[in-house]
Design a protein around this motif. Structure first.
Motif, mmCIF file in Angstrom:
data_model
loop_
_atom_site.group_PDB
_atom_site.id
_atom_site.type_symbol
_atom_site.label_atom_id
_atom_site.label_comp_id
_atom_site.label_asym_id
_atom_site.label_seq_id
_atom_site.Cartn_x
_atom_site.Cartn_y
_atom_site.Cartn_z
ATOM 1 N N UNK A 114 41.028 50.444 48.982
ATOM 2 C CA UNK A 114 40.774 50.112 50.460
ATOM 3 C C UNK A 114 40.677 51.346 51.169
ATOM 4 N N UNK A 115 41.736 52.141 51.085
ATOM 5 C CA UNK A 115 41.580 53.331 51.857
ATOM 6 C C UNK A 115 40.547 54.591 51.238
ATOM 7 N N UNK A 116 39.738 54.102 50.415
ATOM 8 C CA UNK A 116 38.674 55.038 50.231
ATOM 9 C C UNK A 116 38.977 56.124 48.828
ATOM 10 N N UNK A 117 40.085 55.743 48.222
ATOM 11 C CA UNK A 117 40.422 56.565 46.881
ATOM 12 C C UNK A 117 39.308 56.055 45.774
ATOM 13 N N UNK A 118 38.854 57.309 44.971
ATOM 14 C CA UNK A 118 37.922 57.124 43.933
ATOM 15 C C UNK A 118 38.758 56.553 42.727
ATOM 16 N N UNK A 119 37.996 56.013 41.733
ATOM 17 C CA UNK A 119 38.540 55.482 40.495
ATOM 18 C C UNK A 119 39.507 56.403 39.487
ATOM 19 N N UNK A 120 39.104 57.538 39.426
ATOM 20 C CA UNK A 120 39.612 58.462 38.543
ATOM 21 C C UNK A 120 41.124 59.095 39.009
ATOM 22 N N UNK A 121 41.850 59.149 38.004
ATOM 23 C CA UNK A 121 43.470 59.593 38.411
ATOM 24 C C UNK A 121 43.222 60.955 38.764
ATOM 25 N N UNK A 122 44.196 61.254 39.654
ATOM 26 C CA UNK A 122 44.375 62.867 40.314
ATOM 27 C C UNK A 122 45.700 63.359 39.836
ATOM 28 N N UNK A 123 46.699 62.585 39.034
ATOM 29 C CA UNK A 123 47.930 63.083 38.545
ATOM 30 C C UNK A 123 48.362 62.203 37.461
ATOM 31 N N UNK A 124 48.886 62.823 36.281
ATOM 32 C CA UNK A 124 49.194 62.218 35.086
ATOM 33 C C UNK A 124 50.627 62.805 34.815
ATOM 34 N N UNK A 125 51.652 61.837 34.563
ATOM 35 C CA UNK A 125 52.901 62.265 34.229
ATOM 36 C C UNK A 125 53.136 61.614 33.052
ATOM 37 N N UNK A 126 54.291 62.561 32.266
ATOM 38 C CA UNK A 126 54.728 61.861 31.092
ATOM 39 C C UNK A 126 56.117 62.256 30.972
ATOM 40 N N UNK A 127 57.051 61.642 30.003
ATOM 41 C CA UNK A 127 58.270 61.956 29.695
ATOM 42 C C UNK A 127 58.438 62.317 28.198
ATOM 43 N N UNK A 128 59.458 63.133 27.776
ATOM 44 C CA UNK A 128 59.684 63.385 26.303
ATOM 45 C C UNK A 128 60.249 62.273 25.621
ATOM 46 N N UNK A 129 59.347 61.619 24.512
ATOM 47 C CA UNK A 129 60.242 60.338 23.706
ATOM 48 C C UNK A 129 61.587 60.814 23.257
ATOM 49 N N UNK A 130 61.665 62.082 22.606
ATOM 50 C CA UNK A 130 63.219 62.483 22.200
ATOM 51 C C UNK A 130 64.102 63.041 22.903
#
Length: 850
Positions: free
Chosen positions: A660-676
């Motif tokens: 609603x605030x006008x952001x597009x559908x594509x992500x701008x940031x991706x985060x991930x953690x180590x599984x081990x």
């Protein structure tokens, strides 16, 4: 004619002190613990200072001279050889500090590099695994770098170094020969080490920034300095002591907050010692009323008796002070090796600080004199008729107008100072706030509050006791009699309970402050590294949505999360809004809310960071309006944060509201953690991110992956120091327990007829034992309730003064444990007096004397 009583009374008191030292155990113990607490605070401050200095100081103790150039130029190999050949120089090593980015992936990582011999008295590091490097393209890394980058002896690392043309970058692989621990760990950067010549060849650097020189004697250093100036033109030669002094001052300045807190604790320790000693003297002198009355009956004047009691207090104070200082110094010498066995590196204090030790001993003697003045004057005024009585009395009335006025004035002063401090609390982001002055003001206000509690204590005992004793009255005759016994002597009950309250207040407020600051530290660390890796478009664009699926498919990674950000306006100012779900940040373990709760957001709800919440004047439940491209969106505040938001965002909303605030559908940031877990797990995760980004479809380098591997964990050493402070504060509780035992013993002596009458009326010995034990436990309950009632508000104020963004956290479990342990210990303190009371024969009820 001169009265002989001055010498006679003083001599009798000194003889009594030597003949019956056990009688003075309570006062001696209180003074010993007071001296131990005060000098223990001094030693704790020295341990903190020594630890900070050793961690930040980079010049080893063996360095006699430090050579640099006056034009800030490097000292080449020829200059180093000239220094080594100078008569009087035993050893010289070149120092160089640099660094290089770590290649092999798109991750932006950096490794500091330092020259060090690795062995000998001039070495800053010591190997803990593998071997120190010798030869080209071999380095050793410190434990931080090994953990951050998943390095072990035998592994390799690629450094991105400038090419000879100065415009391009060359990739230089290096072998990790070993892992070392550095003596100076204050920088916190992952660092690699190698010998000077090897590091210069690796980096292509022409020379060293400084040369450390060792000589055999200080006299040789003075002569060698002049020769070095002649041998190396432009050389600036300074003594190692001068350089270490500068480093120490800089380290102490950087750690000023920690040292200021230690200074505040020292002031609190002095105040605690005064209160503990004064209260214990009052109790013990009450027990000796008949002895003092006998001296009055045989002709001793009030002034001579008071002077003798003051002299007695001074002797006991000096002896106890010396014992307390030696005990504190011995414990301080044991703290570093004991902490080392648990993995904490603390530096041992220097030799016994004689000025502080002498001041502590003299101060303890003066404290004993000051503490004994009031009770000795009161005791010296005992009527000779008291020698014929079997019981002591409360003394003066507890409702005296002067005492009440004093208590009210102290309470008013404490409230005014606390209110002033509350009004002057800093706003989020205020860096000009004087925290030390604020904490000092809190301590002064707390001291006035304690004085008010001492003065008004007798007036508070009965109302507080009436509320606490409801369940005890239902336990039978022993419980009702215990309540009546404590309430029947409110002055004595207050004097003991106030000392207990002091210890409980200090321990409880310290635990609360530590819990609050620890919660803030976890929050801050979460902000620094909300995830192990975060990926974004290098040109500020958006990311391919298939990248999320590719990363999530890698078993080495966990909690892969994509979210969007947008720029909005709130109240005319620019801000960042995101649809990041805060419950997914580090599994929510580090994030807390100042107002509201951090759950999953509903439609038209928002979480606001501290700065914007303060500027807009909103809290949970209020409304805010965000505007993007002229489209206003009205939202309800679900929670506010105690500080900044993760990834620099200011507002957190649902994905639908962000659209609603006008952001597009594509992500701008991706985060991930180590599984081990551990360095190996992080290394596997890092390779997985690298392989995903360098695949045939994404090898253009437009996606940047940042590794949060260098985030810092909790400061275990400061936690160890805080634990030491809590243990020192617990000593005030121990001396309060000694006061409870003394009071219980005095009660048994005074109330023998009462116990005998109770036995004659059919109360069994076990019931009498239970009654006295419950009375002692009640002193603990009274002290605990009064201590927590006073300590928690001041803990809140201290937390706000120390760190305004810290969420106030009450460790309910720890405080309940403290209260339960206190009740058990105070009850146990009355075991022996209760046993004596239970053995009182019924015939005492009709006896004419004791």
């Amino acid at each position: 004619m001169r009265s002989p009583w001055r010498a006679t009374v003083l001599g009798s008191q000194m003889a009594e002190l030597l003949r019956r030292p056990g009688r003075f155990a309570a006062t001696g113990l209180s003074l010993l613990i007071a001296a131990f607490v005060v000098f223990g605070a001094v030693m704790a401050q020295q341990i903190v200072t020594a630890t900070v200095v050793d961690r930040f100081r980079g010049t080893p103790d063996a360095v006699s001279l430090v050579v640099t150039r006056n034009d800030a130029a490097d000292i080449g190999e020829a200059g180093l050889d000239a220094i080594r050949e100078t008569p009087g120089v035993t050893e010289a090593v070149g120092r160089f500090d640099g660094g290089a980015p770590v290649g092999g992936s798109a991750a932006d990582r950096y490794l500091a590099l330092a020259a060090d011999p690795g062995t000998g008295p001039l070495a800053r590091v010591r190997p803990v695994e593998g071997a120190y490097p010798s030869g080209p393209r071999r380095i050793a890394v410190d434990t931080r770098a090994a953990e951050a980058y998943g390095l072990v002896p035998g592994s390799s690392l690629t450094l991105l170094l400038p090419a000879p043309d100065g415009e391009s970058t060359r990739r230089v692989p290096v072998e990790i020969s070993g892992v070392v621990r550095s003596a100076a760990t204050g920088t916190g950067e992952p660092t690699g080490y190698a010998s000077g010549p090897d590091l210069l060849r690796l980096l292509g650097t022409p020379g060293y920034s400084r040369v450390d020189v060792r000589t055999e004697t200080p006299g040789a250093a003075t002569q060698a300095a002049e020769r070095i100036r002649r041998a190396v033109p432009g050389a600036v030669v300074r003594s190692g002591d001068e350089v270490r002094g500068e480093e120490s001052r800089a380290a102490v300045a950087d750690a000023s907050d920690t040292l200021e807190l230690a200074g505040v604790f020292l002031a609190v320790a002095v105040g605690a010692a005064v209160l503990v000693a004064t209260s214990t003297f009052r109790i013990v002198f009450a027990r000796r009323v008949r002895q003092l009355a006998l001296l009055r009956a045989v002709g001793a004047t009030s002034r001579r008796l008071a002077a003798a009691l003051v002299a007695e207090g001074a002797v006991v104070g000096l002896l106890a002070g010396a014992a307390g200082v030696l005990a504190a110094w011995g414990c301080a010498r044991l703290v570093p090796p004991v902490a080392g066995r648990f993995g904490h590196d603390l530096s041992a204090p220097a030799a016994l600080p004689l000025p502080q030790a002498a001041l502590t001993v003299l101060g303890t003697g003066l404290l004993a004199v000051l503490a004994v003045l009031a009770p000795s004057v009161a005791a010296s005024r005992v009527s000779p008729l008291q020698a014929l009585r079997t019981a002591t009395s409360e003394g003066s009335t507890v409702n005296g107008a002067g005492r009440t006025v004093l208590g009210v004035l102290c309470a008013a002063g404490a409230v005014l100072l606390a209110r002033q401090q509350y009004a002057g609390l800093p706003e989020p982001g205020d860096t000009a706030y004087d925290r030390f002055a604020a904490l000092t003001l809190v301590v002064v206000s707390g001291g006035l509050a304690f004085l008010a509690l001492i003065a008004l204590g007798p007036l508070l005992v009965r109302p507080v006791l009436s509320a606490l004793a409801v369940p005890l009255r239902r336990t039978g005759a022993a419980g009702r009699l215990a309540v009546a016994g404590v309430g029947g002597a409110p002055g004595r009950a207050a004097s003991v309970s106030v000392v207990v309250a002091l210890g409980v207040c200090l321990v409880g407020s310290t635990l609360t402050c530590l819990a609050s600051l620890d919660a803030y530290e976890r929050y801050r660390r979460t902000l620094e590294a909300p995830a192990d890796f975060h990926l974004y478009a290098g040109e500020g664009g958006t990311l391919d949505r298939t990248l999320v699926a590719d990363l999530a498919a890698r078993p080495e990674l966990a909690d892969v999360t994509a979210f969007r950000t947008a720029e909005v306006a709130d109240d005319g100012r620019s801000a960042t809004v995101t649809d990041l779900d805060l419950t997914t940040v580090r599994s929510g373990t580090g994030l807390t809310a100042r107002t509201g709760a951090l759950g999953r957001l509903g439609p038209a709800e928002v979480v606001v960071d501290a700065e914007h919440a303060h500027r807009l004047g909103v809290a949970a439940g209020d409304r805010v309006t965000l505007t993007s491209a002229g489209r206003p969106v009205r939202l309800t505040v679900a929670a506010t944060l105690p500080g900044a938001g993760p990834h620099g965002a200011n507002f957190f909303v649902t994905p639908a509201d962000l659209t609603r605030l006008g952001a597009g559908p594509a992500p701008t940031l991706i985060t991930a953690d180590a599984a081990g877990d551990g360095a190996e797990g992080r290394a596997r995760a890092h390779r997985a991110v690298t392989e995903t980004l360098t695949g045939p479809e994404r090898g253009d380098g437009r996606v940047v992956a940042e590794d949060a591997a260098t985030r810092t964990g909790p400061d275990d050493d400061l936690r160890t120091m805080a634990t030491t402070v809590v243990l020192l504060l617990c000593l005030t509780v121990l001396v309060a327990v000694a006061g409870v035992a003394t009071t219980a013993s005095l009660t048994v002596v005074e109330r023998r007829r009462e116990f005998g009458l109770l036995r004659a009326l059919g109360l069994g010995g076990a019931a009498v034992h239970r009654m006295v034990t419950l009375e002692c436990a009640l002193h603990g309950v009274l002290g605990g309730v009064l201590g927590f009632a006073l300590g928690l508000p001041y803990a809140w104020l201290a937390v706000r003064a120390a760190e305004v963004s810290a969420p106030f956290t009450v460790p309910a479990g720890q405080l309940a444990t403290v209260l339960a342990a206190l009740v058990l210990v105070t009850a146990a303190a009355g075991t022996i007096p209760a046993l004596r009371a239970s053995r009182t024969p019924p015939t005492v009820a009709v006896a004419r004397g004791d």
